[in-house]
Design an enzyme around this catalytic site. Structure first.
Site, PDB file in Angstrom:
ATOM      1  N   ALA A  64      36.446  42.061  35.065  1.00  0.00           N
ATOM      2  CA  ALA A  64      35.179  41.328  35.224  1.00  0.00           C
ATOM      3  C   ALA A  64      34.967  40.933  36.679  1.00  0.00           C
ATOM      4  O   ALA A  64      33.887  41.147  37.251  1.00  0.00           O
ATOM      5  CB  ALA A  64      35.169  40.092  34.326  1.00  0.00           C
ATOM      6  N   ASN A  65      36.007  40.375  37.315  1.00  0.00           N
ATOM      7  CA  ASN A  65      35.869  39.968  38.709  1.00  0.00           C
ATOM      8  C   ASN A  65      35.701  41.168  39.632  1.00  0.00           C
ATOM      9  O   ASN A  65      34.964  41.109  40.622  1.00  0.00           O
ATOM     10  CB  ASN A  65      37.069  39.124  39.133  1.00  0.00           C
TER      11      ASN A  65
ATOM     12  N   GLY B 134      44.272  21.832  38.753  1.00  0.00           N
ATOM     13  CA  GLY B 134      43.417  22.404  39.788  1.00  0.00           C
ATOM     14  C   GLY B 134      42.015  22.718  39.323  1.00  0.00           C
ATOM     15  O   GLY B 134      41.483  22.095  38.400  1.00  0.00           O
TER      16      GLY B 134
ATOM     17  N   VAL C 258      48.459  27.276  36.548  1.00  0.00           N
ATOM     18  CA  VAL C 258      48.968  27.078  37.906  1.00  0.00           C
ATOM     19  C   VAL C 258      48.484  28.206  38.811  1.00  0.00           C
ATOM     20  O   VAL C 258      47.962  29.225  38.353  1.00  0.00           O
ATOM     21  CB  VAL C 258      50.510  27.001  37.923  1.00  0.00           C
TER      22      VAL C 258
ATOM     23  N   ARG D 152      38.759  28.362  49.455  1.00  0.00           N
ATOM     24  CA  ARG D 152      39.681  29.501  49.436  1.00  0.00           C
ATOM     25  C   ARG D 152      38.958  30.821  49.720  1.00  0.00           C
ATOM     26  O   ARG D 152      37.959  31.138  49.090  1.00  0.00           O
ATOM     27  CB  ARG D 152      40.409  29.562  48.088  1.00  0.00           C
TER      28      ARG D 152
ATOM     29  N   LYS E 144      31.030  28.746  48.585  1.00  0.00           N
ATOM     30  CA  LYS E 144      29.691  28.797  48.004  1.00  0.00           C
ATOM     31  C   LYS E 144      29.201  27.364  47.822  1.00  0.00           C
ATOM     32  O   LYS E 144      29.983  26.428  47.964  1.00  0.00           O
ATOM     33  CB  LYS E 144      29.690  29.560  46.673  1.00  0.00           C
TER      34      LYS E 144
ATOM     35  N   ALA F 104      32.366  30.165  37.045  1.00  0.00           N
ATOM     36  CA  ALA F 104      31.835  30.323  38.397  1.00  0.00           C
ATOM     37  C   ALA F 104      31.824  28.941  39.026  1.00  0.00           C
ATOM     38  O   ALA F 104      31.229  28.012  38.468  1.00  0.00           O
ATOM     39  CB  ALA F 104      30.431  30.904  38.361  1.00  0.00           C
TER      40      ALA F 104
ATOM     41  N   CYS G 281      39.224  34.021  43.385  1.00  0.00           N
ATOM     42  CA  CYS G 281      39.419  35.068  42.374  1.00  0.00           C
ATOM     43  C   CYS G 281      39.143  36.485  42.828  1.00  0.00           C
ATOM     44  O   CYS G 281      39.969  37.372  42.618  1.00  0.00           O
ATOM     45  CB  CYS G 281      38.544  34.776  41.149  1.00  0.00           C
TER      46      CYS G 281
END
Length: 461
Positions: free
Chosen positions: A223-224, A11, A90, A346, A339, A164, A276
Site C-alpha cells: 500500500a505504501n 509513539g 515499536v 521523520r 506534512k 495518514a 513509512c
C-alpha cells in the site's frame, strides 16, 4: 472477550490507536507502555494539549478516556502480565549497519519485545504486530515466544496500521479497512475473531478484512509503495512540465479525472517524507533482492531515487536562481514537518534541502508551528554531515514567521501548513532583501498574487 489490552510503544501509531480503542471500547482496559519516561510523562500531562503527538482531535479523545480505561505507564512487565492481548508498536527503522544496511528493517526492538513478553507471560496471550514489518516477521516472533517462554500458548496476529499523519484520528474513526492476518488453525481463527470483535465496536463488519499473516504483512508494504509511486510519478513529470511549459497541476487534474486513475496522491511537491514510505519501499526492495528478484527490486527502488532527485533539484534551483551562490545568504524555511497537521519530521524534505544549502554555506532560519528547535537540530545532527556546533550556528529557529523572513534573500516553503496562505505577504516582502525570492515547494500560494506584490516566484512543475 478481550478485557485488558497492553500496547508496547507510545509513539505515532501506538498512542493514537490505543486512545481510539479505549474511547470506543469503555469495557476494555487499555495500557500504553514505553521505557521513555519523558514521553510517558507527556502523555500523562494534566494539560492534554501537551501530549507528545500533535494530531487534530487527538487531545479530546485522550481527555475523555485517560484515567477511565486508558493509561500510560513505564511499568512494562506489569502491563504485559495483566493483558489478554498485547500490541507491539515499536520503531522498526532501516538498518544502519551490517547485512541489509540502508534497506532492511532493523528488528532489534521487535525481538526485544518478543523476549520480554516470553519472559513475563504466565498465561496465554494474543500478540498483535502493529509496527510495519517485513514479510514473515510473525514466524520469527512466534519462534522466540514458543522457545523462550514459560510454556504459554501464543497466537500471533498481523494488524498493520494505514494511518495518514495529520488525519490519523479521522482514519481511526472511519478507516477504509481494518486488516487482520492470522493462522489458519482453530486457535488462530479464534484469535482473529477476538480482535475483529474489538474493532467491531465502531467499524462496520464489511470494512474488517481477514487474511493469512503473510498477506497482511505484505499488504502494508505494498500500500505504501503504491502511494509513494504515485507521488514520484507526478514529481518526475513536474520536471518535464518545467522544460516544456506545461503546468503540472493542470496535468494532474486532467489525468485525475480518469476514474481508473483518480485524483489522490497526484500533488507535485518537493518530495514525500514521513516514517513509512521510504522505509517500507526499501524494505520491499531488500525482500525482493533476497529472493533474487532483481528486476522487481530495481523497479521499486526507482521510486526512492526519483524522490531523492526531487529534493536535490529543489535545493539546486534555489542556488541557481540566487546567482549560483547562497554563501552567507539568509534562506527562510516555512515548515519543517514532513506534512501539515503533524509534528513528525521523520524523512522530511526540509532536512535534506537544508543539508544541501548548508553545504553551500547558506544561513537558514526556520519557522514551523508545531516543531521544536531541539527537534530541528536533532534531525540535522542525525545526518552527521557536519558537527553539532556547525549545525547550531548555521540554522536559527524562530517562533514568529515574520521574524524568520525578515532580511531574508529567499523563502522556501517546505510544508503545506494552511496558515502560510493567510500571511500578510506584502509585509513579508517589505521586510526582505531585494530582489525577494519565494520557492514554493508545496504549490500552495497563488503565483499571480505573489508576483503582483513583487516577489520572484518559483513553484514546482
Amino acid at each position: 472477550m478481550i478485557t485488558n489490552i497492553c500496547c508496547i510503544g507510545a509513539g505515532y501509531v501506538g498512542g493514537p490507536t490505543m486512545a481510539i480503542i479505549a474511547q470506543k471500547c469503555p469495557g476494555i482496559k487499555v495500557t500504553v507502555v514505553d521505557l521513555n519516561e519523558k514521553r510517558i510523562a507527556a502523555w500523562n500531562d494534566a494539560d492534554v494539549n501537551n501530549i507528545p503527538i500533535y494530531e487534530p482531535g487527538l487531545s479530546d479523545v485522550v481527555a475523555e478516556a485517560r484515567g477511565r480505561n486508558l493509561f500510560f505507564s513505564t511499568e512494562v512487565d506489569k502491563a504485559i502480565d495483566e493483558a489478554d492481548m498485547i500490541f507491539i508498536s515499536v520503531n522498526t527503522p532501516t538498518k544502519t549497519y551490517g547485512v541489509g544496511k540502508g534497506m532492511a528493517a532493523d528488528l532489534k526492538y521487535i525481538e526485544l519485545c518478543a523476549r520480554q513478553i516470553a519472559r513475563v507471560a504466565k498465561n496465554d496471550k494474543i500478540v498483535v504486530e502493529k509496527s510495519t514489518l517485513p514479510v514473515r516477521t510473525a514466524s520469527a516472533i512466534k519462534n522466540i515466544l514458543d522457545n523462550t517462554g514459560n510454556g504459554v500458548n501464543f497466537q500471533i496476529l498481523s494488524n498493520p496500521e494505514f494511518l495518514a499523519e495529520g488525519t490519523a484520528v479521522e482514519d481511526l474513526f472511519a478507516p477504509d479497512r481494518v486488516l487482520i492476518g492470522g493462522d489458519s488453525s482453530i486457535e488462530g481463527q479464534n484469535a482473529i475473531q477476538l480482535l475483529v470483535d474489538v474493532y467491531a465496536n465502531w467499524v462496520p463488519k464489511d470494512k474488517i478484512l481477514t487474511t493469512n499473516v503473510w498477506s497482511s504483512e505484505l499488504s502494508k508494504l505494498t500500500a505504501n509503495a503504491f502511494l509513494a509511486q504515485r507521488v514520484s510519478s507526478i514529481n518526475a513529470l513536474s520536471e518535464l512540465c518545467e522544460k516544456t511549459g506545461a503546468d503540472v497541476n493542470e496535468v494532474a487534474r486532467a489525468i485525475g479525472m480518469d476514474s481508473r486513475i483518480g485524483p489522490k496522491f497526484l500533488k507535485s511537491s518537493v518530495g514525500f517524507g514521513g516514517s513509512c514510505f521510504q522505509k517500507d519501499i526499501l524494505n520491499l526492495v531488500y525482500i525482493a533482492k533476497s529472493y533474487g528478484l532483481n528486476e522487481v527490486a530495481d523497479y521499486w527502488e526507482q521510486v526512492i531515487i526519483m524522490n531523492d532527485h526531487q529534493k536535490r533539484r529543489f535545493a539546486k534551483n534555489i542556488i541557481k536562481t540566487l546567482y549560483n551562490t547562497v554563501s552567507g545568504k539568509k534562506i527562510a524555511f516555512l515548515g519543517w514537518a514532513f506534512k501539515k497537521d503533524t509534528n513528525d519530521t521523520r524523512e522530511s524534505a526540509a532536512i535534506y534541502v537544508a543539508d544541501d544549502l548548508l553545504h553551500e554555506q547558506a544561513i537558514i532560519s526556520v519557522f514551523d508551528p508545531k516543531v521544536s528547535s531541539e527537534q530541528i537540530q536533532s534531525d540535522l545532527n542525525y545526518l552527521q554531515s557536519r558537527t553539532e556546533e556547525e549545525n547550531f550556528s548555521g540554522v536559527h529557529v524562530h517562533d514568529n514567521p515574520y521574524e524568520v523572513c525578515k532580511d531574508a534573500h529567499a523563502i522556501a516553503i517546505l510544508t503545506e501548513w494552511d496558515e502560510f496562505k493567510t500571511y500578510d505577504w506584502q509585509k513579508i516582502y517589505d521586510a526582505m532583501l531585494k530582489p525577494a525570492f519565494v520557492f514554493d515547494g508545496r504549490n500552495i500560494l497563488d503565483p499571480e498574487k505573489m508576483q503582483k506584490i513583487g516577489f520572484h516566484f518559483s513553484k514546482i512543475g
